[in-house]
Structures are given as structure tokens and as C-alpha cells.
Design an enzyme around this catalytic site. Structure first.
Site, PDB file in Angstrom:
ATOM      1  N   GLY A 128       0.818  -1.193   0.000  1.00  0.00           N
ATOM      2  CA  GLY A 128       0.000   0.000   0.000  1.00  0.00           C
ATOM      3  C   GLY A 128       0.853   1.243   0.000  1.00  0.00           C
ATOM      4  O   GLY A 128       2.061   1.210   0.279  1.00  0.00           O
ATOM      5  N   CYS A 129       0.223   2.384  -0.273  1.00  0.00           N
ATOM      6  CA  CYS A 129       0.977   3.635  -0.385  1.00  0.00           C
ATOM      7  C   CYS A 129       1.490   4.112   0.971  1.00  0.00           C
ATOM      8  O   CYS A 129       2.684   4.400   1.127  1.00  0.00           O
ATOM      9  CB  CYS A 129       0.123   4.705  -1.062  1.00  0.00           C
ATOM     10  SG  CYS A 129      -1.529   4.923  -0.346  1.00  0.00           S
ATOM     11  N   TYR A 130       0.608   4.193   1.970  1.00  0.00           N
ATOM     12  CA  TYR A 130       1.075   4.605   3.296  1.00  0.00           C
ATOM     13  C   TYR A 130       2.129   3.635   3.851  1.00  0.00           C
ATOM     14  O   TYR A 130       3.159   4.082   4.376  1.00  0.00           O
ATOM     15  CB  TYR A 130      -0.100   4.707   4.266  1.00  0.00           C
ATOM     16  CG  TYR A 130      -0.949   5.949   4.136  1.00  0.00           C
ATOM     17  CD1 TYR A 130      -0.391   7.225   4.223  1.00  0.00           C
ATOM     18  CD2 TYR A 130      -2.322   5.859   3.969  1.00  0.00           C
ATOM     19  CE1 TYR A 130      -1.172   8.355   4.134  1.00  0.00           C
ATOM     20  CE2 TYR A 130      -3.123   6.988   3.885  1.00  0.00           C
ATOM     21  CZ  TYR A 130      -2.553   8.241   3.962  1.00  0.00           C
ATOM     22  OH  TYR A 130      -3.340   9.365   3.871  1.00  0.00           O
TER      23      TYR A 130
END
Length: 320
Positions: A128-130
């Protein structure tokens, strides 16, 4: 010159369109299909080429050596299985195979930390991005055992609106987002938390809670994360650990000054800074991490993983 045929399932979303653009510019990849159910039959221009979207069920999976699945969370696993049955290897951008969330034994594609597990894989779980922004920042500390056991790792991170996906939502309208800044998923219940917790434990976290509060930025793309963590002791050169850990990594940048979004947007990089916190009793570090959520936080890292799967130069087709 031969190019490796690849396909994208879920090509009309932000990550899917970014993927198609990267593939169009990649010297060794060729896009053979792009699926988008709601836009099936429609044509779109990607770079110098025109692409006609097909329905997901009509995608010729057997024509691709690599399939990127950029489908909604929960909907991807079935199509990953279908792609594997057709003989393709898969880079999955959903959460369906990620640690702490999904099922199966797919290697986690946080490339700089898990590189050795990727080349022979059949499925790669793209992070995921975070989690990408946070775990790249924390990994050197966790691996070195420098985080105080039992200490809470505090993360405040802000993302551009493309991180919320392509679906129309009233709270993401221009008039609702512009000139505003707000927290969301307050209460430490964001869907990326389990992924971060699972990988942090694998990296060496010792009974450390993660307290994560995301915010919505009134910009299209980019993530800026501020991470505060208690450490056993300070050193003379706070960033030396990160410089050594990531030496030779083309997509990791360590700077003395805190990064800004303009430093990373449309680039497949993580830019970090490390600062000693003053006026606190416990030795504490403040780590600032910046990424482009659609590039290193999604599609760029997916191409980076595909390059490894195919034995290509890891930097091929990626903007540094």
C-alpha cells in the site's frame, strides 16, 4: 526488438492508468490488454498509443507474461487466480495478498526490503501507499534494534485525493477538498494499519504499537508522513544509519532537509530526512518520508517488481 507482453486488470482507475502510462514508455514491455468494466469498449490515449478497454472477463489473460491486477480490494484474488491459471505471473496492487490482511504466501513487494524473495515468485503483493512511506522510513531502525521495546510509533501522514481512488464521492469534490485539510479514519482503524503492523514485526519491532492518523491533502498526488519514534540512544550523525542501510539504492534518497511533495511527485522514489527531537526526556527521532502515492506508492513500485520478475534492469521504464 522483442517486448514482454503484459496486461492490466482495472486499468481505468488512477493506479491502473498510471500503470498503462509506465508500460507505454517502458523499453521492454508491451501492453496487450487493459480492462475496465464500466468503460468497456471505450478508447483512451496513453502516451502515443490508443488503448481500447475490454471487460475484465474478456481480457485475453493467456497473451500476457505478466498481469498487473489493479482491481478493488476483495475483488482481486479471484482474478489473480485466473491469471495464474493462464500461465501469467502477477503483480497484485490490491490488499488481497498483503501481510496482515490477505491470504496466501505471496512475497511482499516492498522492493528495497524484500528484493531477494521477488524474482522467482508467481504472485507479488504490491504494498500500500502509506505502508511504503512508513516502512521504508522505519526499516533501518527496526533492523538495528534501536526502537525502544514497547514504545509507541506515532505516524501522522497526509495524502493527495487520488489515494482515495477513482470512484465518485461527494466528500472528494473540488469544493469540498480545496482550501481544506482534515484527518480521517481517526481512532487508529485505517485499513493499512494491519499491513504496517505485520511487516514492522517481521522487520524487528519489539512489542511496539503503531498509532497512525491519516489526513487528506487538497492536492492530487503525494504522501508526506511524519514519524516520531523513541530510540535507545542518539548518535552524532542521525542519518548515517539510513545512508548505510540504503547505500546504492537508486529509489531511496536521504537528505538533511525535510522533503516536500514537489521533490517526489511523478518520481518512483522515497525521500527521507531524520532529525533528533529536542526538549524531550526520551531520545526521540523525527523521520519525514515523502512519496508519490501513485508512483512509488503503487504503479511505479509494481513495475519495479515486474522488472525483477522478468530479470530486467530494476530501473527500466521508471522515472527516478
Amino acid at each position: 526488438m522483442y517486448k514482454v507482453p503484459v496486461g492490466v486488470l482495472g486499468a481505468s482507475g488512477y493506479a491502473g492508468r498510471e500503470l498503462c502510462g509506465l508500460i507505454a514508455r517502458h523499453p521492454k514491455l508491451e501492453l496487450v490488454f487493459a480492462s475496465a468494466n464500466e468503460q468497456r469498449g471505450q478508447r483512451t490515449r496513453i502516451g502515443a498509443a490508443e488503448v481500447t478497454y475490454v471487460a475484465t472477463e474478456d481480457a485475453p489473460l493467456n497473451k500476457a507474461e505478466i498481469v498487473f491486477t489493479a482491481l478493488p480490494h476483495g475483488a482481486s484474488a479471484q482474478w489473480v487466480g485466473n491469471a495464474r491459471a493462464s500461465g501469467a505471473r502477477v503483480v497484485d496492487l490490491s490488499s488481497d495478498f498483503r501481510p496482515g490482511v490477505g491470504e496466501g504466501e505471496a512475497p511482499y513487494g516492498l522492493t528495497e526490503l524484500m528484493r531477494a524473495k521477488i524474482p522467482g515468485a508467481e504472485i507479488v503483493a504490491n504494498p500500500g501507499c502509506y505502508p511504503t512511506a512508513v516502512l521504508v522510513a522505519l526499516a533501518p531502525l527496526l533492523k538495528a534494534g534501536m526502537v525502544v521495546p514497547g514504545a509507541t510509533i506515532n505516524i501522522s501522514a497526509a495524502s493527495g485525493v487520488t489515494g482515495a481512488g477513482y470512484s465518485a464521492r461527494p466528500d472528494l469534490l473540488f469544493a469540498e477538498v480545496s482550501e481544506d485539510f482534515r484527518a480521517y479514519a481517526v481512532g487508529n482503524e485505517h485499513r493499512h494499519l494491519a499491513e504496517m503492523q505485520a511487516v514492522a514485526k517481521e522487520l524487528g519491532a519489539r512489542d511496539n504499537d503503531i498509532l497512525f492518523t491519516p489526513h487528506l491533502l487538497p492536492v492530487a498526488r503525494g504522501i508526506l508522513a511524519t514519524i516520531t519514534v523513541s530510540v535507545n540512544e542518539h548518535t552524532d550523525d542521525q542519518s548515517a544509519l539510513w545512508r548505510g542501510f540504503y547505500r546504492g539504492e537508486p529509489f531511496i534518497e536521504i537528505f538533511d532537509q525535510p522533503p516536500a511533495l514537489r521533490d517526489v511527485v511523478r518520481r518512483n522514489v522515497v525521500r527521507l530526512s531524520v532529525t533528533k527531537a529536542a526538549n524531550v526526556r526520551q531520545p526521540t527521532l523525527i523521520i519525514i518520508s515523502a512519496i508519490d502515492n501513485l508512483m512509488k506508492g503503487a504503479s511505479g513500485q509494481a513495475v519495479q517488481n515486474a522488472n525483477l520478475l522478468l530479470g530486467l534492469n530494476e530501473q527500466a521504464g521508471l522515472p527516478v
